[in-house]
Design a protein around this motif. Structure first.
Motif, PDB file in Angstrom:
ATOM      1  N   TYR A 124      72.471  30.408  29.770  1.00  0.00           N
ATOM      2  CA  TYR A 124      73.741  30.682  31.789  1.00  0.00           C
ATOM      3  C   TYR A 124      74.023  31.320  31.298  1.00  0.00           C
ATOM      4  N   ILE A 125      74.805  31.845  30.490  1.00  0.00           N
ATOM      5  CA  ILE A 125      76.514  32.887  30.798  1.00  0.00           C
ATOM      6  C   ILE A 125      74.941  34.149  30.460  1.00  0.00           C
ATOM      7  N   ASN A 126      74.400  34.523  29.204  1.00  0.00           N
ATOM      8  CA  ASN A 126      73.704  35.823  29.354  1.00  0.00           C
ATOM      9  C   ASN A 126      73.387  36.235  30.154  1.00  0.00           C
ATOM     10  N   LYS A 127      71.928  35.321  30.790  1.00  0.00           N
ATOM     11  CA  LYS A 127      70.500  35.440  31.737  1.00  0.00           C
ATOM     12  C   LYS A 127      71.699  36.113  33.041  1.00  0.00           C
ATOM     13  N   ASN A 128      72.479  35.139  32.841  1.00  0.00           N
ATOM     14  CA  ASN A 128      72.996  35.462  34.572  1.00  0.00           C
ATOM     15  C   ASN A 128      74.104  36.904  35.044  1.00  0.00           C
ATOM     16  N   ILE A 129      74.710  37.288  33.666  1.00  0.00           N
ATOM     17  CA  ILE A 129      75.129  38.710  33.627  1.00  0.00           C
ATOM     18  C   ILE A 129      74.327  39.354  34.026  1.00  0.00           C
ATOM     19  N   VAL A 130      73.606  39.175  32.824  1.00  0.00           N
ATOM     20  CA  VAL A 130      72.239  40.303  32.608  1.00  0.00           C
ATOM     21  C   VAL A 130      71.434  40.423  34.560  1.00  0.00           C
ATOM     22  N   ALA A 131      70.911  39.373  35.494  1.00  0.00           N
ATOM     23  CA  ALA A 131      70.711  39.756  36.677  1.00  0.00           C
ATOM     24  C   ALA A 131      71.547  40.101  37.033  1.00  0.00           C
ATOM     25  N   LEU A 132      73.132  39.829  37.329  1.00  0.00           N
ATOM     26  CA  LEU A 132      73.525  40.242  38.112  1.00  0.00           C
ATOM     27  C   LEU A 132      74.255  42.271  37.838  1.00  0.00           C
ATOM     28  N   LEU A 133      74.147  42.344  37.176  1.00  0.00           N
ATOM     29  CA  LEU A 133      73.917  44.254  36.208  1.00  0.00           C
ATOM     30  C   LEU A 133      73.159  44.426  36.918  1.00  0.00           C
ATOM     31  N   GLN A 134      72.073  44.162  36.632  1.00  0.00           N
ATOM     32  CA  GLN A 134      70.251  44.688  37.197  1.00  0.00           C
ATOM     33  C   GLN A 134      70.482  44.951  38.717  1.00  0.00           C
ATOM     34  N   ALA A 135      70.949  43.892  39.385  1.00  0.00           N
ATOM     35  CA  ALA A 135      71.422  43.863  40.976  1.00  0.00           C
ATOM     36  C   ALA A 135      71.929  45.088  41.036  1.00  0.00           C
ATOM     37  N   ARG A 136      73.073  45.524  40.300  1.00  0.00           N
ATOM     38  CA  ARG A 136      73.678  46.170  40.613  1.00  0.00           C
ATOM     39  C   ARG A 136      73.135  47.953  40.027  1.00  0.00           C
ATOM     40  N   GLY A 137      71.936  48.294  39.709  1.00  0.00           N
ATOM     41  CA  GLY A 137      71.272  49.001  39.601  1.00  0.00           C
ATOM     42  C   GLY A 137      71.726  49.466  37.889  1.00  0.00           C
ATOM     43  N   THR A 177      82.736  33.001  39.734  1.00  0.00           N
ATOM     44  CA  THR A 177      82.044  33.569  40.006  1.00  0.00           C
ATOM     45  C   THR A 177      82.740  34.836  40.689  1.00  0.00           C
ATOM     46  N   ALA A 178      83.502  35.317  41.977  1.00  0.00           N
ATOM     47  CA  ALA A 178      83.888  35.978  42.396  1.00  0.00           C
ATOM     48  C   ALA A 178      85.016  37.080  41.397  1.00  0.00           C
ATOM     49  N   SER A 179      85.200  37.301  40.977  1.00  0.00           N
ATOM     50  CA  SER A 179      85.386  37.257  40.070  1.00  0.00           C
ATOM     51  C   SER A 179      84.989  38.398  38.940  1.00  0.00           C
ATOM     52  N   LEU A 180      83.566  37.258  38.178  1.00  0.00           N
ATOM     53  CA  LEU A 180      82.944  37.840  37.784  1.00  0.00           C
ATOM     54  C   LEU A 180      82.250  39.220  38.462  1.00  0.00           C
ATOM     55  N   GLN A 181      82.042  39.361  39.362  1.00  0.00           N
ATOM     56  CA  GLN A 181      81.434  39.777  40.347  1.00  0.00           C
ATOM     57  C   GLN A 181      81.759  40.944  40.281  1.00  0.00           C
ATOM     58  N   ARG A 182      83.247  41.429  40.518  1.00  0.00           N
ATOM     59  CA  ARG A 182      83.736  41.961  41.076  1.00  0.00           C
ATOM     60  C   ARG A 182      84.135  43.416  39.073  1.00  0.00           C
ATOM     61  N   PHE A 183      83.814  42.129  38.412  1.00  0.00           N
ATOM     62  CA  PHE A 183      84.107  42.466  36.827  1.00  0.00           C
ATOM     63  C   PHE A 183      82.873  43.651  36.699  1.00  0.00           C
ATOM     64  N   LEU A 184      81.367  43.424  37.398  1.00  0.00           N
ATOM     65  CA  LEU A 184      80.539  43.865  36.934  1.00  0.00           C
ATOM     66  C   LEU A 184      80.339  44.715  37.823  1.00  0.00           C
TER      67      LEU A 184
END
Lengths: 262, 262
Positions: free
Chosen positions: B80-93, B18-25
């Motif tokens: 799961y993966i696709n929609k979580n990545i999308v939501a996390l990117l949306q949260a980053r504008g 999770t931490a790596s994914l957040q940093r990558f996104l």
């Protein structure tokens, strides 16, 4: 004059049965004009939760969405069901494109709070991205929407599919003349719930009052009709409730119960 | 002059943490210009299969996709993966929008046949819907693509994410100057696989031949580079291989290994 748009909600029973789903999607792919299909979940999320030994808590027919359940419904609704419906529509020559509420910020929601019952990761809708919908519809895509939204802070939320259909229909009423169609197992609103031939073809506000006074409409049907009138008040042209296997006739207004201002 | 487009492939290791994914996104959302992110699967599909007692067969690093496994990867990758990545990117504008290959017929494939090994529901790509991609990119959407395709006859297919990234990059080279970026755990192609400081900054066809002759490039790296040169031959401007945490420098060409005609 505005172009007609059909926003169709389909529930779990059709999704659970492959032959029914195929028959239903034959009908969807034969419809004319722009279309949005909102699907519910069916029993697959419940059976996957059982297989994974994730206990499910239901309160008044609503699923309490804890973290493990959110993962399950995201996988099942936005993954398995959504992509299978899309692939089956594509096989029928229909340019289907599946979206969750997170995609393109289609549906922004917030986690339901302040209720006596904690529903977990349940979303109440704040806004709909009309521009995204209109753009895709104008390019000829049929949108297939899964009942998962997001809060724009990275949190996915499980959201009622009936409400999603209503909010999309309302928002798109600015651009389109919208028919909001709820497909279920009965042929419409029935005078006698045991008698399919007792369908009430049309309801407006005046007849709704009479039907309530007579006691013909009660219990589960009341909030559905209240929501239908709320949708009309927000610009939706008509709401139709009827049997999924009658879809073409629900769209044309020749079957089901049509709720309108007229 | 064509506009630049980044097609970025991210693998399982980042997704699993999770931490790596957040940093990558964080990095993805800070990139300039149009972008397509293709993600692999990570370990979640394997662990879900174990929880559901669906045996997994791997042959030379490839998953054999039987029917139960197809259901799992569709849920995990496209849900799961696709929609979580999308939501996390949306949260980053970032205006992220998730798609599988079935959505809008983004990627049409066929079930792999004629090979000695039966890979089950594995897809080999036939065509990419450039019009859909270009339209969404021009509207400012960052596309997040799950490695699930379809055969346009209703069948979903599990498809290699590296190949999806390559095919998208090639198809979009008609409209864009495409940088195809493969993110992995090493800082690039290394002269000595144990020494991160031995990164080779640039490879062209001439130096590739020398490196092969020297025995510097061998085994797993060979097909990656063969594919990279194939992509260049089909119009991709450059291919960059490097560490996911260096994404901005991979995009700017200041880190990783850049494979180009020059």
């Amino acid at each position: 004059m505005k172009e007609q748009l059909s926003v169709i909600k389909i529930g779990g029973n059709v999704i659970d049965d492959t032959a029914s789903l195929q028959r239903f999607l034959d009908q969807v792919s034969s419809l004319n004009g722009p279309c949005i299909l909102v699907h519910g979940g069916g029993k697959l999320a419940t059976s996957l939760a059982a297989d994974l030994q994730v206990p499910q808590q239901m309160v008044e027919g609503r699923r309490i969405t804890d973290e493990a359940t959110l993962k399950i419904v995201t996988m099942v609704y936005a993954g398995y069901i959504n992509k299978n419906i899309v692939a089956l529509l594509q096989a029928r020559g229909c340019a289907a494109l599946g979206l969750s509420g997170a995609d393109g910020n289609l549906i922004q929601a917030h986690k339901r709070t302040g209720t006596q019952q904690d529903y977990g990761f349940a979303g109440d809708i704040d806004a709909v991205n009309e521009t995204l919908c209109t753009g895709l519809l104008q390019q000829g895509y049929t949108l297939v929407v899964a009942p998962i939204t997001h809060d724009r802070e990275g949190q996915l939320l499980n959201t009622n599919a009936d409400t999603i259909a209503q909010e999309l229909a309302q928002a798109l009423s600015r651009q389109y003349s919208v028919r909001l169609i709820y497909c279920f197992e009965k042929s419409g609103v029935l005078r006698d719930t045991e008698d399919e031939s007792s369908r009430i073809a049309a309801i407006n506000k005046t007849t709704f009052s009479s039907l309530k006074a007579e006691g013909v409409i009660y219990a589960g049907m009341l909030p559905k009709l209240d929501n239908a009138f709320a949708a009309l008040d927000k610009g939706v042209d008509r709401v139709v409730i009827g049997k999924w296997s009658d879809l073409p006739q629900l769209v044309s207004g020749q079957n089901g119960t049509t709720i309108s201002h007229e």
